[in-house]
Scaffold this motif. Structure first.
Motif, short mmCIF file in Angstrom:
data_model
loop_
_atom_site.label_atom_id
_atom_site.label_comp_id
_atom_site.label_asym_id
_atom_site.label_seq_id
_atom_site.Cartn_x
_atom_site.Cartn_y
_atom_site.Cartn_z
N THR A 1 0.84 -1.20 0.00
CA THR A 1 0.00 0.00 0.00
C THR A 1 0.88 1.25 0.00
O THR A 1 0.65 2.20 -0.77
N ASP B 1 -4.54 -0.94 -5.73
CA ASP B 1 -5.59 -0.11 -5.12
C ASP B 1 -5.01 1.19 -4.58
O ASP B 1 -5.61 2.26 -4.69
N THR C 1 -4.20 3.59 -7.35
CA THR C 1 -5.46 4.15 -7.88
C THR C 1 -5.31 4.57 -9.34
O THR C 1 -5.28 5.75 -9.67
N PRO D 1 -12.83 3.69 -12.81
CA PRO D 1 -13.61 3.15 -11.69
C PRO D 1 -12.74 2.35 -10.73
O PRO D 1 -11.65 1.88 -11.11
N PRO D 2 -13.17 2.16 -9.49
CA PRO D 2 -12.41 1.36 -8.52
C PRO D 2 -12.10 -0.03 -9.08
O PRO D 2 -12.92 -0.68 -9.70
N ARG D 3 -10.86 -0.44 -8.86
CA ARG D 3 -10.38 -1.77 -9.28
C ARG D 3 -10.50 -2.00 -10.79
O ARG D 3 -10.58 -3.14 -11.25
N ARG D 4 -10.48 -0.92 -11.54
CA ARG D 4 -10.44 -1.06 -12.99
C ARG D 4 -9.22 -1.87 -13.43
O ARG D 4 -9.24 -2.53 -14.47
N TRP D 5 -8.16 -1.85 -12.61
CA TRP D 5 -6.93 -2.56 -12.96
C TRP D 5 -7.16 -4.06 -13.16
O TRP D 5 -6.38 -4.70 -13.87
N GLN D 6 -8.18 -4.62 -12.54
CA GLN D 6 -8.39 -6.07 -12.64
C GLN D 6 -8.56 -6.53 -14.08
O GLN D 6 -8.16 -7.64 -14.43
N ARG E 1 1.08 4.12 -3.07
CA ARG E 1 0.84 5.54 -2.81
C ARG E 1 2.06 6.38 -3.20
O ARG E 1 1.93 7.47 -3.75
#
Length: 338
Positions: free
Chosen positions: A140, A262, A265, A269-274, A144
């Protein structure tokens, strides 16, 4: 003054690297380290020779570039290119002083620079990963930090004109890394990276041997490969090393990757990386670059059988067509299935 000795007898000592410039460099260290006591050679770098100079009042890092790569002796280079890294470090420390070392002195005629030691325990994150798995807190923090770097350097001009070394073109680092595997899908990924909007300064070689996460701090070093490119390359580069260093502990793949991505970022959208196919392909290409290591060595991170299986599965993914980050993590997490 007697020159201090190196505690790593397998590496060239500072005197051998600097020649007639030795005492000028030591004199530049003394205001920051005090009376010098000893010198140790830092291992792991491929381009420059790096030393930790200890004194009674502290320690400093000395980095020297010569006419041959430190870790790849058959490759020649222009030692004056250390000036590009000096400019990169000055820029990055000015923007984010908590993440990058400060240049204390630069001696261009010696192709040497002295900087603060930003590794509290004197060890790289890679050295820690050789003994244990990463933690989600570390990942994390890493995500960041990378996001902060990319935000801070967006819109800045290139550090220099031209390609630099003939055999390692910093301005096209992702092409060099990804095309090393000789796969058409990776050639296409390079074209897609070229076409992405928002090219800017990126680190180019963000990996565990070039950073520290000790004592709750985050620090990046070794900016040899800072260049103008797509930020997604840095993200995929770090993700690939997370996967690589946990190939022998597959249960760690998903939570560590999720914590890192995460925190970074990625836009959208959130977790678009998946479902990000380009990020997945870049990550697979960097993994192959490390696993197949035709020119640039990277010490093994898992048993040969495990890494051989990962290499075959990565090539199978690339052969089969488009795939996602989740697909890549699934194959890395299932290495014990065969």
């Amino acid at each position: 003054m007697t020159a201090p000795f190196s505690t790593d007898r397998t590496a060239p000592d500072l005197a051998a690297v600097l020649g007639p410039h030795l005492y000028r460099v030591l004199a530049a260290c003394r205001p920051h380290a005090g009376r010098l006591t000893h010198i140790e050679a830092c291992t792991g770098g491929n381009v420059s020779h790096v030393f930790r100079v200890h004194g009674e009042a502290g320690r400093v890092i000395v980095k020297v570039r010569s006419r041959r790569f430190a870790g790849i002796a058959h490759l020649t280079t222009d030692p004056a290119l250390i000036g590009v890294e000096q400019r990169a470090l000055t820029l990055h420390h000015g923007l984010l002083p908590d993440l990058f070392p400060r240049i204390l002195a630069f001696l261009p005629e010696a192709h040497a620079m002295m900087m603060t030691d930003v590794f509290p325990d004197g060890r790289t994150w890679r050295e820690h990963l050789e003994e244990r798995c990463a933690t989600t807190e570390e990942c994390t923090r890493l995500g960041r930090a990378l996001a902060r770097i990319h935000h801070a350097t967006a819109g800045l001009p290139p550090l220099r004109d031209g390609d630099g070394d003939d055999l390692f073109r910093a301005e096209h680092a992702y092409g060099y890394v990804l095309r090393a595997a000789g796969h058409r899908a990776l050639d296409e990924a390079c074209r897609r990276l070229d076409a992405l909007p928002g090219h800017q300064l990126i680190l180019g070689d963000a990996c565990p041997k070039n950073l520290s996460l000790a004592d709750g701090r985050t620090a990046f070093v070794d900016l040899d490969n800072v260049h103008t490119g797509a930020p997604l390359f840095d993200t995929g580069y770090l993700l690939a090393h997370l996967v690589l260093h946990h190939a022998a502990g597959p249960e760690q793949q998903h939570p560590l990757a999720a914590a890192f991505l995460d925190a970074y970022t990625l836009p959208g959208p959130p977790r678009r990386w998946q479902q990000d196919g380009l990020l997945a392909t870049v990550t697979a290409g960097v993994l192959l670059y490390r696993l197949e290591a035709r020119i640039v060595p990277y010490p093994p991170t898992a048993p040969p059988g495990t890494t051989d299986l990962l290499r075959r599965r990565l090539r199978g993914l690339l052969d089969a067509g488009p795939f996602t980050v989740l697909d890549l993590l699934d194959i890395a997490a299932g290495l014990e299935a065969e």
